[in-house]
Write an enzyme that holds these catalytic residues in place. Sequence first.
Site, PDB file in Angstrom:
ATOM      1  N   SER A 163      48.346  43.135  38.092  1.00 15.34           N
ATOM      2  CA  SER A 163      47.327  43.946  38.755  1.00 15.34           C
ATOM      3  C   SER A 163      47.065  43.448  40.167  1.00 15.34           C
ATOM      4  O   SER A 163      46.466  44.167  40.976  1.00 15.34           O
ATOM      5  CB  SER A 163      46.029  43.960  37.946  1.00 15.34           C
ATOM      6  OG  SER A 163      45.522  42.660  37.780  1.00 15.34           O
ATOM      7  N   HIS A 199      41.462  40.226  42.348  1.00 16.44           N
ATOM      8  CA  HIS A 199      41.662  41.609  42.783  1.00 16.44           C
ATOM      9  C   HIS A 199      41.181  41.805  44.212  1.00 16.44           C
ATOM     10  O   HIS A 199      41.816  42.522  45.001  1.00 16.44           O
ATOM     11  CB  HIS A 199      40.914  42.559  41.846  1.00 16.44           C
ATOM     12  CG  HIS A 199      41.469  42.585  40.456  1.00 16.44           C
ATOM     13  ND1 HIS A 199      40.720  42.985  39.370  1.00 16.44           N
ATOM     14  CD2 HIS A 199      42.694  42.254  39.974  1.00 16.44           C
ATOM     15  CE1 HIS A 199      41.468  42.909  38.288  1.00 16.44           C
ATOM     16  NE2 HIS A 199      42.658  42.465  38.633  1.00 16.44           N
TER      17      HIS A 199
END
Length: 272
Positions: A138, A191
């Site tokens: 991710s 992230h």
Amino acid sequence: MATPAALPPLPFNPSRIRSYLVRLPLFTRLVLLVIFAFLILELQTLWSVVKWGALIPDEIGLGTMYRLNTYPVIHNGFFHTLFNVLALTPLLERFEAEHGTLTSIALFVGPLSTFPAGLYILIEKAILHSNTSVVGSSVWVFLLLGSEAIRTFKMNPYFSLGPYKIPTWTSPLFLCVVLSILVPQSSFLGHLCAILIGYLFGLGYLKFLVPPEKILRWIESKLNLLGRLPHYISVDQKTFGRYGVLPSSNNTANGNNGTPMSYLGTNQRLGP
């Protein structure tokens, strides 16, 4: 004799999925292969793949620099792998189709993995004084979303939410916050670092890291990569379309010679 009830139709068309998978370019295929290979390797109990390849700030040294490249292709279990693969595949496939296979390899094995990792380690150690490890592709998902958000912002600066106009470049940030709420084990900081690097790439500040096309063409011609490797996307193919469609006279006259660079984890995991 009663006629058996017909099965309900599938919510998706299997033939379209198969057709999509068959057309995946080479580097995208290799990334998926490595991800699933590590997933299978993690099934054995003699050696922990996650502990070996995770991005752990206190474990980074001269002998463990490989962690800067291994953490995106290692995951915590099947569902973590599945969700990340489903999110990554269309983004990575599109990137490779637009930039070529060699460029994708050079960037994702290099700065698009190491830069988010370096930023994460810097914040973890220098500011948070923590040692939280992260794994998961991710990081690439949010990096590509960040780059895509910059391109979208240039074409459509705002989207409306009731009476409010919200800049489109903020969409990955909203997704990052929502994901950290819905999936508490996901790495908000990881992230966020990926999004920031994606912004820099989308704005063109990392353009100097892209290999020159002259060198790429020389390598491709010397090794005959297009002829030898199936699903390989060459420099010319990525410039004028996946299948190497020749440019029109209008594009050439306008100096439009290619796709602009405007697009361009406890073991805390990156992503769901």
